[in-house]
Write a protein that holds these residues in place. Sequence first.
Motif, PDB file in Angstrom:
ATOM      1  N   ASN A 182       0.818  -1.215   0.000  1.00 41.24           N
ATOM      2  CA  ASN A 182       0.000   0.000   0.000  1.00 41.24           C
ATOM      3  C   ASN A 182       0.855   1.269   0.000  1.00 41.24           C
ATOM      4  N   ILE A 183       2.076   1.177   0.531  1.00 45.58           N
ATOM      5  CA  ILE A 183       2.980   2.330   0.483  1.00 45.58           C
ATOM      6  C   ILE A 183       3.570   2.482  -0.911  1.00 45.58           C
ATOM      7  N   LEU A 184       4.040   1.394  -1.464  1.00 43.93           N
ATOM      8  CA  LEU A 184       4.658   1.455  -2.786  1.00 43.93           C
ATOM      9  C   LEU A 184       3.683   1.902  -3.864  1.00 43.93           C
ATOM     10  N   ARG A 185       2.441   1.492  -3.748  1.00 45.63           N
ATOM     11  CA  ARG A 185       1.457   1.801  -4.786  1.00 45.63           C
ATOM     12  C   ARG A 185       1.204   3.292  -4.920  1.00 45.63           C
ATOM     13  N   ARG A 186       1.478   4.068  -3.885  1.00 46.61           N
ATOM     14  CA  ARG A 186       1.163   5.492  -3.958  1.00 46.61           C
ATOM     15  C   ARG A 186       2.379   6.397  -3.747  1.00 46.61           C
ATOM     16  N   TRP A 187       3.589   5.835  -3.869  1.00 47.47           N
ATOM     17  CA  TRP A 187       4.732   6.687  -3.569  1.00 47.47           C
ATOM     18  C   TRP A 187       5.183   7.532  -4.747  1.00 47.47           C
ATOM     19  N   GLY A 188       4.969   7.061  -5.983  1.00 40.98           N
ATOM     20  CA  GLY A 188       5.231   7.908  -7.137  1.00 40.98           C
ATOM     21  C   GLY A 188       6.693   8.179  -7.424  1.00 40.98           C
ATOM     22  N   ARG A 189       7.603   7.324  -6.955  1.00 42.98           N
ATOM     23  CA  ARG A 189       9.024   7.545  -7.199  1.00 42.98           C
ATOM     24  C   ARG A 189       9.639   6.438  -8.050  1.00 42.98           C
ATOM     25  N   GLU A 190       8.803   5.673  -8.735  1.00 44.49           N
ATOM     26  CA  GLU A 190       9.304   4.540  -9.506  1.00 44.49           C
ATOM     27  C   GLU A 190      10.257   4.977 -10.608  1.00 44.49           C
ATOM     28  N   ASP A 191       9.971   6.124 -11.235  1.00 44.47           N
ATOM     29  CA  ASP A 191      10.841   6.578 -12.308  1.00 44.47           C
ATOM     30  C   ASP A 191      12.219   6.960 -11.763  1.00 44.47           C
ATOM     31  N   TYR A 192      12.243   7.645 -10.638  1.00 39.33           N
ATOM     32  CA  TYR A 192      13.509   8.050 -10.033  1.00 39.33           C
ATOM     33  C   TYR A 192      14.366   6.836  -9.676  1.00 39.33           C
ATOM     34  N   VAL A 193      13.748   5.810  -9.130  1.00 40.88           N
ATOM     35  CA  VAL A 193      14.481   4.592  -8.800  1.00 40.88           C
ATOM     36  C   VAL A 193      15.073   3.968 -10.067  1.00 40.88           C
ATOM     37  N   LEU A 194      14.323   3.996 -11.160  1.00 46.55           N
ATOM     38  CA  LEU A 194      14.827   3.442 -12.417  1.00 46.55           C
ATOM     39  C   LEU A 194      16.007   4.247 -12.933  1.00 46.55           C
ATOM     40  N   TRP A 195      15.932   5.577 -12.856  1.00 49.07           N
ATOM     41  CA  TRP A 195      17.047   6.397 -13.337  1.00 49.07           C
ATOM     42  C   TRP A 195      18.313   6.096 -12.518  1.00 49.07           C
ATOM     43  N   LEU A 196      18.158   5.887 -11.220  1.00 45.72           N
ATOM     44  CA  LEU A 196      19.315   5.537 -10.397  1.00 45.72           C
ATOM     45  C   LEU A 196      19.922   4.209 -10.849  1.00 45.72           C
ATOM     46  N   SER A 197      19.064   3.255 -11.136  1.00 50.16           N
ATOM     47  CA  SER A 197      19.529   1.949 -11.596  1.00 50.16           C
ATOM     48  C   SER A 197      20.265   2.062 -12.933  1.00 50.16           C
ATOM     49  N   ILE A 198      19.698   2.830 -13.850  1.00 54.11           N
ATOM     50  CA  ILE A 198      20.336   3.019 -15.153  1.00 54.11           C
ATOM     51  C   ILE A 198      21.664   3.755 -15.001  1.00 54.11           C
ATOM     52  N   ALA A 199      21.704   4.721 -14.078  1.00 58.82           N
ATOM     53  CA  ALA A 199      22.948   5.472 -13.852  1.00 58.82           C
ATOM     54  C   ALA A 199      24.070   4.533 -13.435  1.00 58.82           C
ATOM     55  N   LYS A 200      23.753   3.567 -12.604  1.00 57.48           N
ATOM     56  CA  LYS A 200      24.777   2.600 -12.182  1.00 57.48           C
ATOM     57  C   LYS A 200      25.221   1.727 -13.358  1.00 57.48           C
ATOM     58  N   GLN A 201      24.284   1.381 -14.230  1.00 61.11           N
ATOM     59  CA  GLN A 201      24.653   0.611 -15.420  1.00 61.11           C
ATOM     60  C   GLN A 201      25.532   1.428 -16.354  1.00 61.11           C
ATOM     61  N   CYS A 202      25.234   2.713 -16.479  1.00 59.98           N
ATOM     62  CA  CYS A 202      26.015   3.584 -17.359  1.00 59.98           C
ATOM     63  C   CYS A 202      27.450   3.709 -16.867  1.00 59.98           C
TER      64      CYS A 202
END
Length: 269
Positions: A182-202
Motif C-alpha cells: 500500500n505504500i509502494l502503490r502510492r509513492w510515485g518515485r518509480e521513475d527516479y528509482v529506475l534512473w538511479l539503476s540506469i545510472a549505475k549501469q552507465c
Amino acid sequence: MNFLVSIITPAYNVEDFIKETIESVINQTYKNWELIIVDDCSKDETFSVAQQMAETDARIKPVKAPLNGGAAAARNLGTTLANGEYIAFLDSDDLWHQEKLEIQLKEMVNKNAVFSYSAYHVVSESGEYLRDVKVPDFVDYKTLLKGCDIGCLTAMYDVQKLGKQYFLQPDSANNNTGLPENILRRWGREDYVLWLSIAKQCEVLNRKMIGIRQELAYYRKRDGGISANKRKSSKFQWIVYRNVERLNFFYASYNFILYAINGVRKHYF
C-alpha cells in the motif's frame, strides 16, 4: 537514422487529454515510432478515444491492462510489448515538441549516449504556460542522489545497450524494499528509482546520461498529483535512500539536504 522508437504511455481516466497527447506524437518530424498506450482500467472513455485514433494510424497500439496496477505496472506492460531499438516515455496528459524524437535521437547517436533527457515546459491543467525546467548537460549516480532533473516525459534509452528496463512496482519480484504494497502503490518515485539503476549501469558501460537544454516537452501540472504534495514526496525520497538504495543514515541525510535545496531551486528560481 531510422531506429524504431517505442513510446510507452500509461493512461488512466484521461479522456479529456489523451487525444492531444496522441496528436503530439503523430505530429513528430521523426516518423519511425510505435505508441503503446496501456489503459490502466480507466472508468471513462480513455480507451475508446485511443482505439478511435488507432483506427487511423497503425502505429498507435492501445492495450488494456488486466487490472489497475498503477503507472509503474502499466509502463512495465508497455515495455514488455515494445519492439523498438529505443524506448521513450510520455504520460497521457503531457505533450511533446514536434521535433522531440528527431533532436533527441541525433544527440544520442552523435554523443554515443545510451540515455537522454531534456528540458521541458510546465503548463497548467488548461494548458497555460507556467515555467521552464532546465537540465544539466549530463548526470551520474551521485548527481541523481542529490536531486533529479529527469522528467519521465523526456526520458529515452537505448534498448540494444541497456536492455529493457522495468520500473519498481509493488507485489513483484523486483520489489526488494521490504515495504508494504500500500505504500509502494502510492509513492510515485518509480521513475527516479529506475534512473538511479540506469545510472549505475552507465557507469559500468562508461557511458553518459546526457541532457538536452532545449525544451522538448510540456508537462501538465494537475491538482492532486503526488509530485504536487511536497511533504509526501519528501517522505518517499527518504524511503528511496534508505530502503531502496540502502544508503547509511549519514550519507542519506547529506543527500536529502541537497535534494531539498535543489527542489527549492528547481521550483522557485
